[in-house]
Design an enzyme around this catalytic site. Structure first.
Site: not given
Length: 262
Positions: A11-12, A43, A75, A77, A189-191
């Site tokens: 992931d970013s 990202y 991620c 994105t 978004c995985t966040h």
């Protein structure tokens, strides 16, 4: 004979930890490596061309160094922009993370779905295709927020998250035409699953949040079915840039006691 090759999650930032958690429950014997492109974070505000060039090159370096049996691009994105290019470039099974529009459409009663991601994700043609294929009878309201990514990273570092900041970040989605009828929100978004409690409070009414974590875990388990695992080394977190203060404790909670720079 046991196979020591790890499963690599990319992931970013550290949002992909929301994907790691269900995967670890599915495959407790597997060695995991978590790779965060902290030097390129975030990202979601970058142009597609930069992500399309950066992600395959970086995953190539990671694959060469760590020899994973499988890579999860944790991620949305990166997946919606670069998944195809990564699969062409690497001779390793690749699992992407894409907005969970299909399961959201399956459970929505009002037929109005919110897709909450980064700006770079929600504008992708990939998302258009998912909506057309799986939610053609739904109104799909998309909203991109970079602020929620920052807030999720801050929460993992142990910082307090302002309820007002979360509320402000999602307000445009709820205020859009039809937004008052949203009953299902895709966390694209995985966040964002890391902020599930704060998001539920900010919405202020019953909604169902859907994310891709459990489905990805099942996919990884399927692709590694019958394989053997050996945890001859500790799980490892890899960063391309600086590791923010406080993240080491969060990483340890997710099982990553070792941290190194790429």
């Amino acid at each position: 004979m046991s196979d020591p090759r790890p499963i690599l999650f990319f992931d970013s930032g550290v949002g992909g930890l929301s994907i790691v958690a269900p995967a670890r429950r599915e495959l407790p014997a597997a060695r995991l490596i978590y790779a965060a492109d902290s030097a390129g974070f975030p990202y979601g505000v970058k142009q597609e061309a930069e992500i399309a060039g950066r992600v395959p090159a970086l995953l190539g370096r990671l694959a060469e160094r760590y020899r994973p049996r499988l890579i999860v691009i944790a991620c949305n994105t990166a997946s919606t922009i670069a998944l195809g290019a990564v699969r062409i470039a690497l001779d390793v099974p690749i699992v992407g993370t894409v907005p969970a529009i299909k399961p959201a459409a399956a459970i929505s009663r009002t037929r109005v779905i919110g897709v909450l991601g980064t700006a770079a994700t929600v504008r992708q043609a990939y998302v258009d295709d998912l909506a057309t294929r799986f939610a053609s009878d739904c109104q799909v309201i998309r909203h991109g927020s970079a602020d929620l990514v920052t807030l999720a990273e801050a929460k993992l570092r142990g910082e307090a998250v302002s309820p007002d900041a979360v509320r402000d970040a999602i307000a445009p989605m709820l205020a859009a035409p039809g937004g008052d009828a949203i009953d299902t929100i895709v966390l694209a978004c995985t966040h964002f699953p890391l902020l599930s409690e704060e998001l539920a409070e900010a919405v202020g009414r019953p909604v169902t949040f859907v994310d891709g974590g459990p489905g990805i875990a099942r996919r990884v388990a399927y692709l590694t079915q019958g394989q053997t695992f050996a945890r001859d080394q500790a799980d490892l977190a890899v960063f391309t840039g600086d590791v923010a203060p406080g993240l080491d404790r969060a990483l340890a909670r997710y099982g990553f006691d070792r941290v190194e720079r790429l």
